[in-house]
Design a protein around this motif. Structure first.
Motif, PDB file in Angstrom:
ATOM      1  N   GLY A  28       0.830  -1.198   0.000  1.00 57.02           N
ATOM      2  CA  GLY A  28       0.000   0.000   0.000  1.00 57.02           C
ATOM      3  C   GLY A  28       0.866   1.252   0.000  1.00 57.02           C
ATOM      4  N   ILE A  29       0.456   2.259  -0.768  1.00 62.85           N
ATOM      5  CA  ILE A  29       1.163   3.544  -0.825  1.00 62.85           C
ATOM      6  C   ILE A  29       0.125   4.633  -0.601  1.00 62.85           C
ATOM      7  N   CYS A  30       0.315   5.434   0.453  1.00 70.71           N
ATOM      8  CA  CYS A  30      -0.678   6.464   0.749  1.00 70.71           C
ATOM      9  C   CYS A  30      -0.051   7.849   0.712  1.00 70.71           C
ATOM     10  N   SER A  31      -0.879   8.839   0.461  1.00 72.33           N
ATOM     11  CA  SER A  31      -0.428  10.229   0.481  1.00 72.33           C
ATOM     12  C   SER A  31      -1.582  11.102   0.940  1.00 72.33           C
ATOM     13  N   ARG A  32      -1.212  12.184   1.610  1.00 72.01           N
ATOM     14  CA  ARG A  32      -2.210  13.142   2.105  1.00 72.01           C
ATOM     15  C   ARG A  32      -1.728  14.525   1.707  1.00 72.01           C
ATOM     16  N   ALA A  33      -2.457  15.135   0.784  1.00 69.09           N
ATOM     17  CA  ALA A  33      -2.107  16.480   0.309  1.00 69.09           C
ATOM     18  C   ALA A  33      -0.665  16.538  -0.182  1.00 69.09           C
ATOM     19  N   PHE A  34      -0.246  15.484  -0.885  1.00 67.54           N
ATOM     20  CA  PHE A  34       1.146  15.388  -1.337  1.00 67.54           C
ATOM     21  C   PHE A  34       1.341  16.039  -2.700  1.00 67.54           C
ATOM     22  N   SER A  35       0.507  15.692  -3.654  1.00 69.95           N
ATOM     23  CA  SER A  35       0.690  16.176  -5.024  1.00 69.95           C
ATOM     24  C   SER A  35      -0.570  15.888  -5.824  1.00 69.95           C
ATOM     25  N   ALA A  36      -0.568  16.332  -7.074  1.00 74.20           N
ATOM     26  CA  ALA A  36      -1.633  15.949  -7.990  1.00 74.20           C
ATOM     27  C   ALA A  36      -1.553  14.441  -8.248  1.00 74.20           C
ATOM     28  N   LEU A  37      -2.694  13.844  -8.586  1.00 76.99           N
ATOM     29  CA  LEU A  37      -2.730  12.392  -8.797  1.00 76.99           C
ATOM     30  C   LEU A  37      -1.746  11.941  -9.870  1.00 76.99           C
ATOM     31  N   GLU A  38      -1.607  12.724 -10.921  1.00 74.88           N
ATOM     32  CA  GLU A  38      -0.686  12.356 -12.004  1.00 74.88           C
ATOM     33  C   GLU A  38       0.740  12.232 -11.468  1.00 74.88           C
ATOM     34  N   ASP A  39       1.173  13.201 -10.673  1.00 76.00           N
ATOM     35  CA  ASP A  39       2.519  13.156 -10.103  1.00 76.00           C
ATOM     36  C   ASP A  39       2.643  12.023  -9.085  1.00 76.00           C
ATOM     37  N   PHE A  40       1.622  11.860  -8.256  1.00 77.05           N
ATOM     38  CA  PHE A  40       1.614  10.787  -7.261  1.00 77.05           C
ATOM     39  C   PHE A  40       1.833   9.441  -7.943  1.00 77.05           C
ATOM     40  N   ALA A  41       1.119   9.211  -9.037  1.00 74.25           N
ATOM     41  CA  ALA A  41       1.253   7.948  -9.766  1.00 74.25           C
ATOM     42  C   ALA A  41       2.624   7.819 -10.432  1.00 74.25           C
ATOM     43  N   ASN A  42       3.038   8.866 -11.128  1.00 74.80           N
ATOM     44  CA  ASN A  42       4.307   8.799 -11.861  1.00 74.80           C
ATOM     45  C   ASN A  42       5.517   8.670 -10.937  1.00 74.80           C
ATOM     46  N   TRP A  43       5.502   9.404  -9.829  1.00 75.54           N
ATOM     47  CA  TRP A  43       6.651   9.407  -8.928  1.00 75.54           C
ATOM     48  C   TRP A  43       6.769   8.125  -8.102  1.00 75.54           C
ATOM     49  N   THR A  44       5.656   7.394  -7.945  1.00 74.02           N
ATOM     50  CA  THR A  44       5.680   6.214  -7.067  1.00 74.02           C
ATOM     51  C   THR A  44       5.465   4.903  -7.817  1.00 74.02           C
ATOM     52  N   ASP A  91     -10.509  16.914 -12.383  1.00 76.46           N
ATOM     53  CA  ASP A  91      -9.488  17.285 -13.369  1.00 76.46           C
ATOM     54  C   ASP A  91      -8.243  16.408 -13.225  1.00 76.46           C
ATOM     55  N   GLU A  92      -7.853  16.132 -11.998  1.00 82.52           N
ATOM     56  CA  GLU A  92      -6.673  15.300 -11.782  1.00 82.52           C
ATOM     57  C   GLU A  92      -6.896  13.872 -12.284  1.00 82.52           C
ATOM     58  N   LEU A  93      -8.101  13.370 -12.136  1.00 82.15           N
ATOM     59  CA  LEU A  93      -8.400  12.018 -12.625  1.00 82.15           C
ATOM     60  C   LEU A  93      -8.292  11.942 -14.144  1.00 82.15           C
ATOM     61  N   GLN A  94      -8.644  13.030 -14.826  1.00 83.56           N
ATOM     62  CA  GLN A  94      -8.550  13.050 -16.283  1.00 83.56           C
ATOM     63  C   GLN A  94      -7.095  12.931 -16.739  1.00 83.56           C
ATOM     64  N   ALA A  95      -6.176  13.401 -15.903  1.00 82.08           N
ATOM     65  CA  ALA A  95      -4.753  13.395 -16.262  1.00 82.08           C
ATOM     66  C   ALA A  95      -4.008  12.176 -15.731  1.00 82.08           C
ATOM     67  N   LEU A  96      -4.738  11.216 -15.157  1.00 83.28           N
ATOM     68  CA  LEU A  96      -4.100  10.025 -14.598  1.00 83.28           C
ATOM     69  C   LEU A  96      -3.381   9.243 -15.702  1.00 83.28           C
ATOM     70  N   PRO A  97      -2.155   8.765 -15.447  1.00 75.47           N
ATOM     71  CA  PRO A  97      -1.430   7.993 -16.469  1.00 75.47           C
ATOM     72  C   PRO A  97      -2.237   6.785 -16.945  1.00 75.47           C
ATOM     73  N   ASP A  98      -1.989   6.372 -18.184  1.00 75.27           N
ATOM     74  CA  ASP A  98      -2.777   5.301 -18.798  1.00 75.27           C
ATOM     75  C   ASP A  98      -2.671   3.969 -18.053  1.00 75.27           C
ATOM     76  N   ASP A  99      -1.553   3.756 -17.365  1.00 77.76           N
ATOM     77  CA  ASP A  99      -1.389   2.464 -16.697  1.00 77.76           C
ATOM     78  C   ASP A  99      -1.899   2.480 -15.258  1.00 77.76           C
ATOM     79  N   PHE A 100      -2.626   3.530 -14.881  1.00 81.31           N
ATOM     80  CA  PHE A 100      -3.286   3.585 -13.572  1.00 81.31           C
ATOM     81  C   PHE A 100      -4.787   3.724 -13.784  1.00 81.31           C
TER      82      PHE A 100
END
Length: 215
Positions: free
Chosen positions: A144-160, A180-189
């Motif tokens: 499990g990987i969690c974050s709280r007010a860390f970054s936009a979802l796109e960055d959260f996914a890409n960085w981790t 808006d952040e969900l629209q930018a989610l990487p294709d593999d998430f």
């Protein structure tokens, strides 16, 4: 513990009960001890933008405890990315002593605080890592990987992405629903689930988004 009052203790007990989270006496005491350290160190280290101790029970402790049911349903090896002052990682480590929690932050002052909390609360299941997330390579993928007010979802996914696999759950704690952040989610998430979090004493919306990586 002079900075923590009976009102804080009662608010924690009542709030946890409203969340359906059962606290043992030792967990209740540990959470209040953590709060006392947070209040003390925040004066010098600027760990959180919340300056009023009377707001910290709801906005930090109860907010972190609101995801307990979703952590309970997942695996045993967790990463809190951009942990900052230790939310939600430290409350979760207190709640799940049988599970392993790694708290990662690139700010040295914050990781020094987290290390102090680990020692003072004797949290044997807690590891503190001072690193940028992109440069951190664990021995095995986290469950499990969690974050709280860390970054936009796109960055959260890409960085981790390199820290998990197809079995990992990514838990992103957010305020308003981040369409808006969900629209930018990487294709593999993909978005696996969305939960509205009702945090006692917190104004405004709280959401938990659970992501999965397609591998």
């Amino acid at each position: 513990m002079t900075s923590v009052t009976a009102q804080h203790a009662a608010e924690l007990s009542q709030g946890a009960e409203q969340l359906g989270v059962s606290l043992s006496e030792s967990q209740h005491a540990q959470l209040l001890a953590y709060l006392a350290l947070l209040i003390k160190w925040n004066k010098a280290f600027n760990l959180t933008a919340v300056r009023n101790p009377d707001e910290m029970v709801s906005r930090h402790l109860l907010d972190s405890l609101s995801v307990v049911p979703h952590v309970a349903a997942a695996g045993d090896n967790w990463l809190d990315v951009g942990s900052g002052g230790g939310m939600p990682g430290i409350p979760l480590a207190i709640m799940f002593p049988e599970r392993q929690f790694t708290l990662l932050d690139s700010n040295g002052k914050k990781t020094r605080f987290l290390t102090q909390v680990k020692h003072e609360l004797k949290l044997a299941n807690l590891e503190v890592i001072h690193s940028r997330v992109e440069g951190f390579t664990p021995a095995q993928p986290f469950s499990g990987i969690c974050s709280r007010a860390f970054s936009a979802l796109e960055d959260f996914a890409n960085w981790t992405r390199h820290l998990g696999d197809g079995q990992t759950q990514w838990l992103a704690m957010k305020g308003i629903h981040p369409d808006d952040e969900l629209q930018a989610l990487p294709d593999d998430f993909q978005l696996s689930a969305t939960h509205v979090l009702k945090v006692p004493g917190c104004q405004g919306q709280r959401h938990l988004l659970i992501l999965r990586r397609l591998v």
